[in-house]
Design an enzyme around this catalytic site. Structure first.
Site, PDB file in Angstrom:
ATOM      1  N   SER A 268      -4.367  -1.181  -2.385  1.00 28.72           N
ATOM      2  CA  SER A 268      -2.940  -0.785  -2.162  1.00 28.72           C
ATOM      3  C   SER A 268      -1.778  -0.389  -3.268  1.00 28.72           C
ATOM      4  CB  SER A 268      -2.229  -2.527  -1.388  1.00 28.72           C
ATOM      5  OG  SER A 268      -0.838  -2.080  -1.994  1.00 28.72           O
TER       6      SER A 268
ATOM      7  N   TYR B 156      -0.547 -11.677  -1.752  1.00 28.64           N
ATOM      8  CA  TYR B 156      -1.404 -10.020  -0.894  1.00 28.64           C
ATOM      9  C   TYR B 156      -1.577  -9.468  -2.648  1.00 28.64           C
ATOM     10  CZ  TYR B 156      -1.497  -5.429   1.370  1.00 28.64           C
ATOM     11  OH  TYR B 156      -1.411  -4.335   1.438  1.00 28.64           O
TER      12      TYR B 156
HETATM   13  C1  GCO Z   1       5.008  -4.537   1.130  1.00 32.20           C
HETATM   14  C2  GCO Z   1       4.334  -4.027   2.039  1.00 32.20           C
HETATM   15  C3  GCO Z   1       3.447  -3.503   0.935  1.00 32.20           C
HETATM   16  C4  GCO Z   1       2.691  -2.191   1.831  1.00 32.20           C
HETATM   17  C5  GCO Z   1       1.520  -1.584   1.004  1.00 32.20           C
HETATM   18  C6  GCO Z   1       1.929  -1.251  -0.061  1.00 32.20           C
HETATM   19  O1  GCO Z   1       5.947  -5.422   1.643  1.00 32.20           O
HETATM   20  O2  GCO Z   1       5.870  -4.611  -0.156  1.00 32.20           O
HETATM   21  O3  GCO Z   1       3.705  -4.603   3.181  1.00 32.20           O
HETATM   22  O4  GCO Z   1       1.950  -4.286   0.377  1.00 32.20           O
HETATM   23  O5  GCO Z   1       2.070  -3.144   2.841  1.00 32.20           O
HETATM   24  O6  GCO Z   1       0.277  -2.610   0.825  1.00 32.20           O
HETATM   25  O7  GCO Z   1       1.302   0.195  -1.385  1.00 32.20           O
END
Ligand code: GCO
Length: 255
Positions: A146, A159
């Site tokens: 990501s 995440y």
């Molecule tokens: C967020 C998004 C991001 C995108 C992606 C960016 O809440 O900022 O979900 O995480 O999904 O991963 O590259």
């Protein structure tokens, strides 16, 4: 007519979390390039529906329902592949979840859920695939990272930590398995139009901020990941190891 270098004919690809979203788009792209497809998801009905839809347009596809956070279920799935003579040539570790809230409010259980689903899963499924790829001296592992593999924003701490881990797990896979003919690389999607990001797309303030940060001035489409996926799944990338290709509209290039 796809160039022979990017032809996946005769190859079998397993894409985790591919009943919808980015995984579905990548899976269909690999099938279009000639790969026999194994669609994975945790929900049997969704997997069956995706298999039926992909088969209906003429691609070779089957389903494998397992939860990428359930190690026993993963091992069982690979045991089934072995028994069926199914050799996984291409693994795309795509499955993932997003939880958004201030880091200070996350419980350790919530943290673990995101880390397990987005990072540990790639290790476990990758390990099981590599156990079979290494003796064959050939295999392609594509982890889905990501923008968050490089940059952070508030409210997506677990995440972001997981996706940062994906970047260096990919490097670890590469340095240990490249000599055995296995290439491990990653794709780093930018802000893509998926269900996971629906709340962001509908948020005018966020969208305005995002458009100011992306040189391409638009959200990405899931199908725009297919080129990088086919490249990393094909012989065109046989000397590419441990890399992450960002498909982000230029966002990481911009101040
Ligand atoms: C967020 C998004 C991001 C995108 C992606 C960016 O809440 O900022 O979900 O995480 O999904 O991963 O590259």
């Amino acid at each position: 007519m796809s160039h022979a270098l990017f032809d996946l004919s005769g190859r079998t690809a397993l894409v985790t979390g591919s009943s919808r979203g980015l995984g579905r788009a990548i899976a269909e792209g690999l099938a279009r390039a000639g790969a026999r497809l194994i669609v994975n998801g945790v929900d049997p009905a969704r997997v069956e529906a995706a298999v039926a839809e992909i088969r209906a347009v003429g691609y070779a596809v089957e389903g494998s329902t397992f939860d990428v956070t359930d190690e026993a279920g993963i091992i069982e799935a690979f045991t089934h592949f072995d028994a069926a003579g199914t050799e996984i040539d291409i693994l795309v570790n795509n499955a993932g979840i997003q939880v958004r809230k201030p880091l200070i409010e996350f419980s350790s259980a919530e943290w673990r859920k995101v880390i397990e689903t987005n990072l540990t899963s790639a290790f476990v499924v990758g390990r099981e695939a590599a156990k079979r790829m290494i003796p064959r001296k050939r295999g392609k592992i594509i982890n889905i990272g990501s923008l968050a593999s490089e940059l952070a924003r508030p409210t997506v701490g677990p995440y972001t930590a997981a996706k940062g881990g994906i970047k260096n797990l990919t490097r670890s896979m590469a340095v240990e398995w490249a000599a055995n003919g296995v290439q491990a690389n990653a794709i780093g999607p930018g802000y893509m139009l998926t269900d996971m990001n629906e709340a962001l797309v509908k948020n005018p303030e966020f969208s305005a901020w995002l458009m100011s940060r992306i040189p391409s001035k638009r959200w990405g489409r899931p199908d725009e990941l297919v080129g990088a996926a086919v490249f990393l799944a094909s012989t065109a990338s046989d000397y590419v190891n441990g890399q992450i290709i960002y498909v982000d509209g230029g966002m990481l290039a911009a101040m």
